[in-house]
Design an enzyme around this catalytic site. Sequence first.
Site, PDB file in Angstrom:
ATOM      1  N   HIS A  91      36.978  40.006  35.154  1.00  0.00           N
ATOM      2  CA  HIS A  91      35.534  39.301  34.968  1.00  0.00           C
ATOM      3  C   HIS A  91      34.436  39.503  35.068  1.00  0.00           C
ATOM      4  O   HIS A  91      34.001  40.086  35.637  1.00  0.00           O
ATOM      5  CB  HIS A  91      36.128  37.692  36.119  1.00  0.00           C
ATOM      6  CG  HIS A  91      35.937  38.356  37.279  1.00  0.00           C
ATOM      7  ND1 HIS A  91      34.936  38.615  38.378  1.00  0.00           N
ATOM      8  CD2 HIS A  91      37.830  38.937  38.213  1.00  0.00           C
ATOM      9  CE1 HIS A  91      35.173  39.037  39.399  1.00  0.00           C
ATOM     10  NE2 HIS A  91      36.803  39.321  39.430  1.00  0.00           N
ATOM     11  N   ASP A 112      32.218  37.050  35.903  1.00  0.00           N
ATOM     12  CA  ASP A 112      31.384  36.412  37.307  1.00  0.00           C
ATOM     13  C   ASP A 112      31.868  37.397  38.953  1.00  0.00           C
ATOM     14  O   ASP A 112      32.726  38.101  38.710  1.00  0.00           O
ATOM     15  CB  ASP A 112      31.735  35.004  37.175  1.00  0.00           C
ATOM     16  CG  ASP A 112      33.535  34.778  37.284  1.00  0.00           C
ATOM     17  OD1 ASP A 112      34.136  35.739  37.123  1.00  0.00           O
ATOM     18  OD2 ASP A 112      33.617  34.072  38.031  1.00  0.00           O
ATOM     19  N   ASP A 170      34.401  44.363  42.746  1.00  0.00           N
ATOM     20  CA  ASP A 170      35.167  42.883  42.789  1.00  0.00           C
ATOM     21  C   ASP A 170      34.153  42.094  41.382  1.00  0.00           C
ATOM     22  O   ASP A 170      33.200  41.886  41.339  1.00  0.00           O
ATOM     23  CB  ASP A 170      35.235  41.552  43.317  1.00  0.00           C
ATOM     24  CG  ASP A 170      35.855  40.851  43.265  1.00  0.00           C
ATOM     25  OD1 ASP A 170      36.669  40.757  42.475  1.00  0.00           O
ATOM     26  OD2 ASP A 170      35.410  39.019  43.888  1.00  0.00           O
ATOM     27  N   GLU A 206      36.164  33.554  36.687  1.00  0.00           N
ATOM     28  CA  GLU A 206      37.595  33.430  36.923  1.00  0.00           C
ATOM     29  C   GLU A 206      37.273  33.684  38.650  1.00  0.00           C
ATOM     30  O   GLU A 206      38.230  33.221  39.498  1.00  0.00           O
ATOM     31  CB  GLU A 206      38.011  35.109  37.802  1.00  0.00           C
ATOM     32  CG  GLU A 206      38.908  35.610  38.347  1.00  0.00           C
ATOM     33  CD  GLU A 206      38.893  35.747  39.809  1.00  0.00           C
ATOM     34  OE1 GLU A 206      39.794  36.142  40.017  1.00  0.00           O
ATOM     35  OE2 GLU A 206      38.159  36.487  39.959  1.00  0.00           O
ATOM     36  N   GLU A 207      35.618  33.613  39.708  1.00  0.00           N
ATOM     37  CA  GLU A 207      36.022  33.184  40.421  1.00  0.00           C
ATOM     38  C   GLU A 207      35.964  31.799  40.858  1.00  0.00           C
ATOM     39  O   GLU A 207      34.846  31.366  42.097  1.00  0.00           O
ATOM     40  CB  GLU A 207      34.276  34.592  41.129  1.00  0.00           C
ATOM     41  CG  GLU A 207      34.494  35.095  41.231  1.00  0.00           C
ATOM     42  CD  GLU A 207      35.036  35.870  42.569  1.00  0.00           C
ATOM     43  OE1 GLU A 207      35.728  35.909  43.180  1.00  0.00           O
ATOM     44  OE2 GLU A 207      35.416  37.085  42.384  1.00  0.00           O
TER      45      GLU A 207
END
Length: 442
Positions: free
Chosen positions: A89, A91, A121, A155-156
């Site tokens: 991801h 984001d 992340d 994704e977040e």
Amino acid sequence: MTEPRVRDQGLGAAGEVAALCADLIRIRTVNRGEGDADPERPAAEHVAALLDDAGADPVIVESAPGRSSVLARIAGTDPSHPAFLVHGHLDVVPADPAEWTVHPFSGEVRDGCVWGRGAVDMKGSLAMTLAVVRQRLREGRRTRGDLVLAFLADEECTGDFGSRYVAREHRDYFTGCTEAISESGGFSVPAGGERRIYPIATGERGTMWMKLTARGTAGHGSKPAPDNAVAEMAHAVSRLAAYEWPVRITPGVRALLDGLAGALGTALDHDRLDEEARRLGAPGRLFESTIRNSANPTRLDAGYKVNVVPGTAHAQVDGRYLPGTGEEFLATIDRLLGPKVTREFINYEQAPAADPAGPTFAALAGALLAEDPAAYPVPYVMGGGTDAKSFNRIGITSYGFAPLMLGPELDYLGMFHGVDERVPIEGLRFGTRVLDHFLDTR
């Protein structure tokens, strides 16, 4: 901003991975949730240009203005062989510069690490994927089956603007894919002596995010209010927070516990797993959040004036449940909430699982051992969730595998959404070599 001190240095993927990571960190793609984000489009364009430069023929797809993902499908050498997906991801979660040692969007290189929001992340992982794919394309090395890449938005939050959208609207890109790798696995955990544990994620807890509503009788704040929605919600949330969920050892967690016992050379008491998690330290953190369900109240909302008793009160709860425990989980939630509080799902996802005894897990473990003979790979169940859930809906099984070798001074799990997130340059270089080994098996 500080320019990365490494660009290529003649090392191929290992030489450019830190610079790629830093460049991605500098592109703000902050996801504040519920559709509020610094759009992923600039990062998507950057990634697409890097892939296009190497000949990968990427496309940018948008689910809403600016909410962009990048897809690419690179032909393999054998059209009859299954395709394989690598997804991640674009984001990141918010970061307050006042809390950080360096600016969280500087991509600064300091003390041998790339610093910034997303270093772990998961822009560091994206950089490894980009570096390895670019090198393989430059060298004319192809995987046996088609290699599918997905660099995703959102994704977040729920994945509505990213993985859910591409799995639904661009499913043709994933034709023939049955397996994938993504984040939250393959990192080293010190095990004492020279041995290092590498957890490879073979499952996740399921997600049940819920909105709670209590209804009562509105009235003046100075009068008796036996039917007070705020009080009813407060009691319900307190019961949820105080409840001690029972331990449930699922097959995936049992495999992890057995693997840790072998790696550490010590028996684990399955009747005292909370105490065992504390005793083991870093290895214990791998199972402390996956031996039971959880339901954490995260938001409260009620009223508009101090002297008015509102007729409704709301709360939100982050619920996570182990595979096979969904019905038990909801029955417990309903009992704790009581008859005056109702619930509805904000987000509901099944708990995906992969095979810890199959050939793909063996190939992932083998790639780690090829670069680190002291590696001890073990299966691992994640406490949180990833885009793997969206791809699970269309029959693609994901393993958590973003390989990193870390020093004992770095708290990898603590840096997810934490302050001073950073990733070692040598760890990224190690990850590129491991990932390259693994792709040779696809």
